[in-house]
Design a protein around this motif. Sequence first.
Motif: not given
Length: 126
Positions: A82-89
């Motif tokens: 949840n609440s994904l961020k670009p740095e989770d790519t």
Amino acid sequence: VQVVESGGGLVQAGDSLRLSCTTSGDTICFASMAWYRQSPGKERELVAIIIPGGSTNYADSVKGRFTISRDNANNTAYLQMNSLKPEDTAVYYCNVEGGHLCGGSYPWPGDRHDYWGQGTQVTVSS
């Protein structure tokens, strides 16, 4: 043992995804199941792990946003993100570590085997 991940994709920041990891083939028992990720130029890192008793642990960067769970009846682990961020790519990989000698109440010493899936791409746009 075959390990197959699914559920990756392209989402926007703030969105959610659920990854699945399913094992098939030889029976594996006393298994820990974990999610790792690797982005270009970086080493593979542990994201979350769930051990046979159900205890979990998470990387600091995903605590409070990601949840790992498992369905033992279907040999499947999940990663709710949840609440994904670009740095989770990253490419997300499932790891299964367990034994094949399943007749006892405890793992046999030395009976530990490690399996990886091919990975599923998660891309989070800003």
